[in-house]
Design a protein around this motif. Structure first.
Motif, PDB file in Angstrom:
ATOM      1  N   VAL A 174       0.799  -1.221   0.000  1.00  0.00           N
ATOM      2  CA  VAL A 174       0.000   0.000   0.000  1.00  0.00           C
ATOM      3  C   VAL A 174       0.834   1.274   0.000  1.00  0.00           C
ATOM      4  CG1 VAL A 174      -1.781   1.295   1.235  1.00  0.00           C
ATOM      5  CG2 VAL A 174      -1.857  -1.195   1.193  1.00  0.00           C
ATOM      6  N   SER A 175       1.887   1.320   0.813  1.00  0.00           N
ATOM      7  CA  SER A 175       2.575   2.593   1.013  1.00  0.00           C
ATOM      8  C   SER A 175       4.065   2.426   1.237  1.00  0.00           C
ATOM      9  CB  SER A 175       1.954   3.344   2.196  1.00  0.00           C
ATOM     10  OG  SER A 175       2.527   4.623   2.332  1.00  0.00           O
ATOM     11  N   GLY A 176       4.731   1.713   0.376  1.00  0.00           N
ATOM     12  CA  GLY A 176       6.173   1.664   0.352  1.00  0.00           C
ATOM     13  C   GLY A 176       6.858   1.447   1.672  1.00  0.00           C
ATOM     14  N   VAL A 177       7.482   2.497   2.216  1.00  0.00           N
ATOM     15  CA  VAL A 177       8.316   2.370   3.409  1.00  0.00           C
ATOM     16  C   VAL A 177       7.537   1.824   4.602  1.00  0.00           C
ATOM     17  CG1 VAL A 177       7.942   4.758   4.173  1.00  0.00           C
ATOM     18  CG2 VAL A 177      10.036   3.550   4.821  1.00  0.00           C
ATOM     19  N   VAL A 178       6.251   2.145   4.702  1.00  0.00           N
ATOM     20  CA  VAL A 178       5.433   1.591   5.782  1.00  0.00           C
ATOM     21  C   VAL A 178       5.298   0.082   5.614  1.00  0.00           C
ATOM     22  CG1 VAL A 178       3.158   1.600   6.872  1.00  0.00           C
ATOM     23  CG2 VAL A 178       4.173   3.751   6.085  1.00  0.00           C
ATOM     24  N   ASP A 179       5.136  -0.364   4.371  1.00  0.00           N
ATOM     25  CA  ASP A 179       5.067  -1.800   4.096  1.00  0.00           C
ATOM     26  C   ASP A 179       6.366  -2.492   4.495  1.00  0.00           C
ATOM     27  OD1 ASP A 179       2.563  -1.357   2.928  1.00  0.00           O
ATOM     28  OD2 ASP A 179       3.459  -0.989   0.973  1.00  0.00           O
ATOM     29  N   TYR A 180       7.493  -1.871   4.165  1.00  0.00           N
ATOM     30  CA  TYR A 180       8.782  -2.475   4.478  1.00  0.00           C
ATOM     31  C   TYR A 180       8.992  -2.568   5.989  1.00  0.00           C
ATOM     32  CZ  TYR A 180       9.236  -0.654  -0.289  1.00  0.00           C
ATOM     33  OH  TYR A 180       9.005  -0.324  -1.598  1.00  0.00           O
ATOM     34  N   ALA A 181       8.560  -1.538   6.707  1.00  0.00           N
ATOM     35  CA  ALA A 181       8.661  -1.562   8.166  1.00  0.00           C
ATOM     36  C   ALA A 181       7.817  -2.690   8.741  1.00  0.00           C
ATOM     37  CB  ALA A 181       8.212  -0.212   8.745  1.00  0.00           C
ATOM     38  N   GLU A 182       6.626  -2.893   8.181  1.00  0.00           N
ATOM     39  CA  GLU A 182       5.733  -3.943   8.671  1.00  0.00           C
ATOM     40  C   GLU A 182       6.280  -5.327   8.350  1.00  0.00           C
ATOM     41  OE1 GLU A 182       1.122  -3.954   8.585  1.00  0.00           O
ATOM     42  OE2 GLU A 182       1.740  -5.007   6.776  1.00  0.00           O
ATOM     43  N   VAL A 183       6.762  -5.520   7.125  1.00  0.00           N
ATOM     44  CA  VAL A 183       7.268  -6.830   6.713  1.00  0.00           C
ATOM     45  C   VAL A 183       8.531  -7.198   7.483  1.00  0.00           C
ATOM     46  CG1 VAL A 183       8.301  -8.110   4.800  1.00  0.00           C
ATOM     47  CG2 VAL A 183       6.238  -6.763   4.424  1.00  0.00           C
ATOM     48  N   MET A 184       9.416  -6.244   7.649  1.00  0.00           N
ATOM     49  CA  MET A 184      10.712  -6.538   8.266  1.00  0.00           C
ATOM     50  C   MET A 184      10.638  -6.633   9.791  1.00  0.00           C
ATOM     51  SD  MET A 184      12.877  -7.060   5.957  1.00  0.00           S
ATOM     52  CE  MET A 184      12.779  -6.949   4.170  1.00  0.00           C
ATOM     53  N   VAL A 185      10.004  -5.677  10.427  1.00  0.00           N
ATOM     54  CA  VAL A 185      10.044  -5.598  11.895  1.00  0.00           C
ATOM     55  C   VAL A 185       8.776  -6.144  12.534  1.00  0.00           C
ATOM     56  CG1 VAL A 185      10.490  -4.081  13.868  1.00  0.00           C
ATOM     57  CG2 VAL A 185      11.519  -3.561  11.652  1.00  0.00           C
ATOM     58  N   GLY A 186       7.640  -5.955  11.893  1.00  0.00           N
ATOM     59  CA  GLY A 186       6.402  -6.446  12.475  1.00  0.00           C
ATOM     60  C   GLY A 186       5.263  -5.477  12.292  1.00  0.00           C
ATOM     61  N   ARG A 187       4.044  -5.977  12.494  1.00  0.00           N
ATOM     62  CA  ARG A 187       2.839  -5.180  12.268  1.00  0.00           C
ATOM     63  C   ARG A 187       2.777  -3.956  13.174  1.00  0.00           C
ATOM     64  NH1 ARG A 187      -2.346  -8.631  12.974  1.00  0.00           N
ATOM     65  NH2 ARG A 187      -2.048  -8.116  15.163  1.00  0.00           N
ATOM     66  N   LYS A 188       3.117  -4.108  14.445  1.00  0.00           N
ATOM     67  CA  LYS A 188       3.051  -2.973  15.373  1.00  0.00           C
ATOM     68  C   LYS A 188       4.035  -1.883  14.974  1.00  0.00           C
ATOM     69  CE  LYS A 188       1.336  -5.383  19.483  1.00  0.00           C
ATOM     70  NZ  LYS A 188       1.622  -5.740  20.906  1.00  0.00           N
ATOM     71  N   TYR A 189       5.255  -2.301  14.612  1.00  0.00           N
ATOM     72  CA  TYR A 189       6.260  -1.311  14.214  1.00  0.00           C
ATOM     73  C   TYR A 189       5.806  -0.596  12.947  1.00  0.00           C
ATOM     74  CZ  TYR A 189      10.814   0.848  13.593  1.00  0.00           C
ATOM     75  OH  TYR A 189      11.837   1.765  13.466  1.00  0.00           O
ATOM     76  N   GLY A 190       5.213  -1.349  12.021  1.00  0.00           N
ATOM     77  CA  GLY A 190       4.702  -0.744  10.805  1.00  0.00           C
ATOM     78  C   GLY A 190       3.657   0.308  11.099  1.00  0.00           C
ATOM     79  N   TYR A 191       2.785   0.026  12.075  1.00  0.00           N
ATOM     80  CA  TYR A 191       1.757   1.003  12.432  1.00  0.00           C
ATOM     81  C   TYR A 191       2.381   2.274  13.008  1.00  0.00           C
ATOM     82  CZ  TYR A 191      -1.604   3.543  15.237  1.00  0.00           C
ATOM     83  OH  TYR A 191      -2.339   4.547  15.800  1.00  0.00           O
TER      84      TYR A 191
END
Length: 453
Positions: free
Chosen positions: A73-90
């Motif tokens: 959906v939104s690039g860097v936010v997706d990468y944060a979620e995939v790599m670190v986890g859903r909470k970190y992505g949020y």
């Protein structure tokens, strides 16, 4: 059925977002600050521009690798979620929505108004300039909210336009300076005035605003055609191109006028340089292109700012996700997210004025330059992403799995260290504001209703 964002942007728009957002206000706005930070030491200033650019290229390369593998959906936010986890992505998305994007957008709205004021002979912090800043903010929002395709075309057009003054100053300014001896004098004079602290670190922190914005290109990930190929290409080509252009422009500027003139000129420093090389009429005409370049930067940041709450809501998280996830069927734009984005930018514009442009700050110790510290924060937030990239991406070659992420961690830590050394206790008060914002994000997080595949 839920309306989704359509694939409406191509590679050219993505490159224009990287180049057009990064090149624009910062290179004109911060050139004088870099000289002031180094006491007029031109070689040290050029080194700071290269170091800031190297940090950008390293980080952009790492996200380019991730972009070839993940498209949501939104690039860097997706990468944060995939790599670190859903909470970190949020929390990453929340930070981008309430601090990073609106703070950057508001500053650029003022910078655009500032250079308009310079052209018209107005006070850069007076009522005329601030009225223009608000008008530019709303105008950019209107274009993006009503016609996102037009906003994309505008981004490409202004990117081409903004290269005109930079290219001419790089070439003509260099020739001019070599012929009259100004460039040799600027390069060999060393520091003109004494400066406190670490001048290199202070200058690098100053360049971070001029180099920032490339990450905004990832915000149109869901709207980019063949995103897994085009986004990495845009990130890498755009980043390297920007460093190249900045270095040549800064050298050309050194050939236009003495360092003392740029340092003493303040907001008019760039206009003085253009008028010196191209005469008053030519300099004024080229300075109009400088203002146009600022419009391009503002437009690109607004493209990202208007989509920031949608990035959370599309995951079923954040405040009123059922409202901010709506996509207008006519414009294919997350209109409610856009409205909230421009509201946050207006709040940050008010803060920037009260903290940086008035004689007595409205916020006391809680006053800081909102064009710098949010950027330093995002570099700090990159570190867990790079670290988990090393742990998770086992099938990648050594360069992409180990060497570049480690360099990315080192580059990010360097920016954080430079900020600590140069900004001191201001970081503490900014940290308090940041923590309050994150706690508010925790309260408003809500529960994720479904996974995004």
């Amino acid at each position: 059925m839920k309306e989704e964002l359509e694939k409406k942007y191509g590679l050219l728009t993505a490159i224009a977002m990287v180049v057009g957002i990064v090149i624009g206000s910062g290179v004109f706005f911060k050139a004088e600050k870099v000289l002031l930070a180094t006491g007029g030491d031109l070689p040290l200033g050029i080194l700071s521009w290269f170091l800031g650019g190297l940090v950008m290229i390293i980080c952009a390369y790492n996200f380019a690798v991730m972009a070839t593998r993940y498209e949501k959906v939104s690039g860097v936010v997706d990468y944060a979620e995939v790599m670190v986890g859903r909470k970190y992505g949020y929390y990453f998305a929340w930070f981008m929505a309430v601090i990073y994007f609106p703070a950057m957008t508001s500053v650029v709205a003022w910078v655009t108004a500032r250079y308009t004021a310079v052209l018209l002979g107005w006070d850069i912090a007076g009522p005329q300039a601030m009225t223009l800043a608000g008008l530019y903010l709303i105008g950019s929002f209107t274009v993006n909210a009503i016609s996102p395709k037009l906003a994309g075309k505008f981004q490409v057009t202004t990117t081409v336009a903004k290269l005109i003054p930079l290219g001419l100053m790089a070439v003509v300014g260099t020739i001019y300076g070599l012929r009259n001896g100004v460039m040799i004098q600027n390069f060999t004079s060393g520091a003109i005035v004494e400066v406190s602290g670490n001048p290199l670190f202070t200058a690098v922190v100053g360049t971070c605003f001029a180099y920032e914005g490339w990450i905004c290109a990832t915000s149109i990930n869901a709207e980019l055609k063949d995103s897994k190929k085009n986004l990495p290409r845009a990130l890498m080509f755009g980043s390297v191109f920007v460093v190249f252009v900045y270095a040549l422009y800064y050298v050309g500027l050194a050939g236009a006028v003495e360092n003392e003139v740029i340092m003493a000129g303040g907001e008019t420093g760039a206009k003085i340089a253009f008028s010196t090389v191209f005469t008053n009429v030519g300099g004024t005409l080229l300075f109009v292109f400088v203002v146009i370049s600022c419009f391009g930067t503002l437009n690109g940041l607004m493209m990202a700012c208007t989509r920031s709450f949608y990035a959370m809501a599309n995951r079923g998280e954040g405040p009123a996700s059922h409202i901010f996830s709506n996509v207008d069927k006519v414009t294919n734009m997350p209109t409610n997210s856009a409205i909230m984005g421009v509201f946050m930018a207006a709040l940050w514009l008010t803060y920037f004025y009260g903290a940086n442009l008035v004689e007595t700050s409205w916020f006391g110790n809680f006053s800081f330059d909102s064009s710098e510290l949010p950027i330093i924060t995002i570099y700090l937030m990159y570190i867990p992403i790079f670290f988990m990239h090393i742990r998770k991406e086992k099938e990648l070659p050594v360069l992409q799995r180990f060497i570049m992420p480690i360099l990315g961690i080192g580059a990010s830590l360097f920016m954080v260290l430079a900020a600590i050394v140069s900004l001191g206790e201001k970081i503490i008060y900014y940290g308090i504001i940041f923590l309050v914002a994150m706690v508010l994000g925790c309260v408003l997080k809500g529960k994720k209703k479904e996974e995004i595949s």
